[in-house]
Design an enzyme around this catalytic site. Structure first.
Site, PDB file in Angstrom:
ATOM      1  N   LYS A 121      -2.064  -1.640  -4.072  1.00 16.04           N
ATOM      2  CA  LYS A 121      -2.917  -0.456  -4.102  1.00 16.04           C
ATOM      3  C   LYS A 121      -2.062   0.789  -4.131  1.00 16.04           C
ATOM      4  O   LYS A 121      -1.112   0.847  -3.354  1.00 16.04           O
ATOM      5  CB  LYS A 121      -3.774  -0.515  -2.834  1.00 16.04           C
ATOM      6  CG  LYS A 121      -4.567   0.701  -2.511  1.00 16.04           C
ATOM      7  CD  LYS A 121      -5.334   0.458  -1.243  1.00 16.04           C
ATOM      8  CE  LYS A 121      -5.762   1.808  -0.729  1.00 16.04           C
ATOM      9  NZ  LYS A 121      -6.108   1.810   0.642  1.00 16.04           N
TER      10      LYS A 121
ATOM     11  N   LYS B 113       0.843  -1.179   0.000  1.00 15.58           N
ATOM     12  CA  LYS B 113       0.000   0.000   0.000  1.00 15.58           C
ATOM     13  C   LYS B 113       0.882   1.234   0.000  1.00 15.58           C
ATOM     14  O   LYS B 113       1.636   1.470   0.945  1.00 15.58           O
ATOM     15  CB  LYS B 113      -0.883  -0.025   1.240  1.00 15.58           C
ATOM     16  CG  LYS B 113      -1.784   1.168   1.348  1.00 15.58           C
ATOM     17  CD  LYS B 113      -2.823   0.943   2.423  1.00 15.58           C
ATOM     18  CE  LYS B 113      -3.627   2.178   2.660  1.00 15.58           C
ATOM     19  NZ  LYS B 113      -4.614   1.996   3.718  1.00 15.58           N
TER      20      LYS B 113
HETATM   21  C1  PBG Z   1      -7.678   2.923   4.947  1.00 19.37           C
HETATM   22  C2  PBG Z   1      -8.005   2.880   3.493  1.00 19.37           C
HETATM   23  C3  PBG Z   1      -7.857   3.913   2.564  1.00 19.37           C
HETATM   24  C4  PBG Z   1      -8.306   3.416   1.346  1.00 19.37           C
HETATM   25  C5  PBG Z   1      -8.729   2.111   1.555  1.00 19.37           C
HETATM   26  N1  PBG Z   1      -8.515   1.798   2.896  1.00 19.37           N
HETATM   27  C6  PBG Z   1      -7.421   5.291   2.772  1.00 19.37           C
HETATM   28  C7  PBG Z   1      -6.034   5.576   3.104  1.00 19.37           C
HETATM   29  O1  PBG Z   1      -5.175   4.708   3.265  1.00 19.37           O
HETATM   30  O2  PBG Z   1      -5.751   6.753   3.270  1.00 19.37           O
HETATM   31  C8  PBG Z   1      -8.324   4.165   0.061  1.00 19.37           C
HETATM   32  C9  PBG Z   1      -9.187   3.579  -0.981  1.00 19.37           C
HETATM   33  C10 PBG Z   1      -9.492   4.508  -2.104  1.00 19.37           C
HETATM   34  O3  PBG Z   1      -8.881   5.575  -2.282  1.00 19.37           O
HETATM   35  O4  PBG Z   1     -10.410   4.157  -2.869  1.00 19.37           O
HETATM   36  N2  PBG Z   1      -8.768   2.568   5.733  1.00 19.37           N
END
Ligand code: PBG
Length: 324
Positions: free
Chosen positions: A247, A194
Site C-alpha cells: 500500500k 505500508k
Molecule cells: C490506518 C489506515 C490508513 C489507511 C488504511 N488504514 C491511514 C493511514 O495510514 O494514515 C489509508 C487508506 C486509504 O488512503 O485509502 N488505519
C-alpha cells in the site's frame, strides 16, 4: 515484394481475450467501507466523490448489495462516537465495527468480512497506538491494545483481521492471541508493506484520523525503499501472516512485483484514497475516461502480481465485469 519479418498480432475482441496474459481476479476484489457510529443514514466524503460514510444499518444494506453484485470481501473502518488517549472505543464489545460485523454476518454469512485493525481512528491524538512520555507510539503496550481489539472483532464474527498499525511483532502477537482463544480459523491479512504516503490524504478526512501533531513517518516506510519492503514482507510471513498487503498501489507496482516474487503468500494491493480521488477529479473535469482508466489500473495491479485488489472502485468495476 515480400520479405521475412516478425508479425504482430491483429486482434479482434475475441482474440484479444484469448491471448490475454493476466486477468483481474474478480473473487479477489475488496471494497472498503467507512462506518460511522454517529450517523443515521449516509454522508458524503467531499474528497472521495461516490464514497459515503455509512450508519451501522446502512453498512449492512451496502454489504448485502455488494454481495449481490458478486463482491466477496469488504474491509471495514470504524468511526467511533467517542475517542480517548488509549482507544477504548476500539475494543468495546458494542463498538461500531463490532456491531457492524454482527449485523453483516447475520445478513450475509458468506461475505468475507475483513476488519482493519488500527488505533488511529479511536485515539483523540490520531496516532496509531498508545503514546509514551515523549509523544512517540509505545510499541508493546500498543500490541496489547491491538490484541484486545482483534479478539473483540473475532467474537463479533470477522473472517480476517488486517493490522495496519505497523508495530513490531504485531502479526506474531495477534496470531498467538487469536489461537489462544481458539480463533485459529481467522486469517491475518497484514499491511506488511505500508509506505508513509501523501496518497492517504482523503482517507484521513473520511476516517477523521489525521494525527493532531507530528506524522507517521517514524513507523511507516520511506517511499525510496524496496529492500526494506522485502524485509517487512518476510518478517510478517515468518510471524504467521496469511496474506500480505502492499500500500499504496499505483506508484508502488515494482514493490508488488518484488514481494510477489519473494513470497509464496497471496499478495493484495491497496489502491488508496488519494489514488481514487485523483482519478475521480480528472474524470469529473472531463480529462480522462474513468472506466478505461480503472480497467487499466486494475490490469496493472494483476500484471504486477496482486491477486487481491482492495479498491474504492471495486463496486463499480464488478458492476461492469461480473458477467463478462
Ligand atoms: C490506518 C489506515 C490508513 C489507511 C488504511 N488504514 C491511514 C493511514 O495510514 O494514515 C489509508 C487508506 C486509504 O488512503 O485509502 N488505519
Amino acid at each position: 515484394m515480400s520479405f521475412e519479418r516478425p508479425r504482430r498480432l491483429r486482434r479482434s475482441d475475441a482474440l484479444r481475450a484469448m491471448v490475454r496474459e493476466h486477468r483481474v481476479n474478480i473473487d479477489g476484489l475488496v471494497q472498503p467501507l467507512f462506518i460511522d457510529e454517529t450517523l443515521e443514514t449516509r454522508s458524503p466524503i467531499s474528497s472521495m466523490p461516490g464514497i459515503e460514510r455509512l450508519s451501522i444499518a446502512e453498512s449492512i444494506e451496502e454489504a448485502a448489495a455488494l454481495r449481490q453484485l458478486g463482491i466477496r470481501g469488504i474491509l471495514l473502518f470504524g468511526l467511533p462516537a467517542t475517542k480517548d488517549a488509549v482507544a477504548s472505543s476500539a475494543y468495546d464489545e458494542n463498538g461500531v465495527v463490532q456491531q457492524a460485523v454482527r449485523g453483516i454476518k447475520a445478513r450475509c454469512p458468506d461475505m468475507l468480512v475483513i476488519a482493519d485493525l488500527c488505533s488511529c481512528e479511536y485515539t483523540d491524538h490520531g496516532h496509531c497506538g498508545i503514546l509514551d512520555a515523549h509523544g512517540d507510539v509505545d510499541n508493546d503496550p500498543t500490541l496489547a491494545l491491538l490484541a484486545k481489539t482483534a479478539l473483540s472483532y473475532a467474537r463479533a464474527g470477522v473472517d480476517i483481521i488486517a493490522p495496519s498499525d505497523m508495530m513490531d511483532g504485531r502479526v506474531a502477537y495477534l496470531r498467538h492471541a487469536l489461537d489462544a482463544e481458539s480463533f485459529t480459523n481467522i486469517a491475518i491479512m497484514s499491511y506488511a508493506v505500508k509506505y508513509a504516503s501523501a496518497f492517504y490524504g482523503p482517507f484521513r478526512e473520511a476516517a477523521q484520523s489525521a494525527p493532531s501533531f507530528g506524522d507517521r513517518r517514524t513507523y511507516q516506510m520511506d517511499a525510496s525503499n524496496v529492500r526494506e519492503a522485502l524485509r517487512e514482507a518476510r518478517i510478517d510471513a515468518e510471524e504467521g501472516a496469511d496474506i500480505l498487503i502492499v500500500k499504496p498501489a499505483m506508484a508502488y507496482l515494482d514493490v508488488v512485483r518484488a514481494v510477489r516474487e519473494q513470497s509464496e503468500l497471496p499478495v493484495a494491493v491497496y489502491n488508496v484514497s488519494g489514488e481514487y480521488a485523483m482519478v475521480k477529479a480528472a474524470a469529473a473535469a472531463g480529462w480522462i475516461d474513468e472506466e478505461r482508466i480503472v480497467d487499466e489500473l486494475f490490469a496493472s495491479f494483476a500484471r504486477a502480481g496482486a491477486s487481491i485488489i482492495i479498491s474504492y472502485f471495486a463496486k463499480s468495476y464488478i458492476t461492469r465485469y461480473h458477467n463478462d
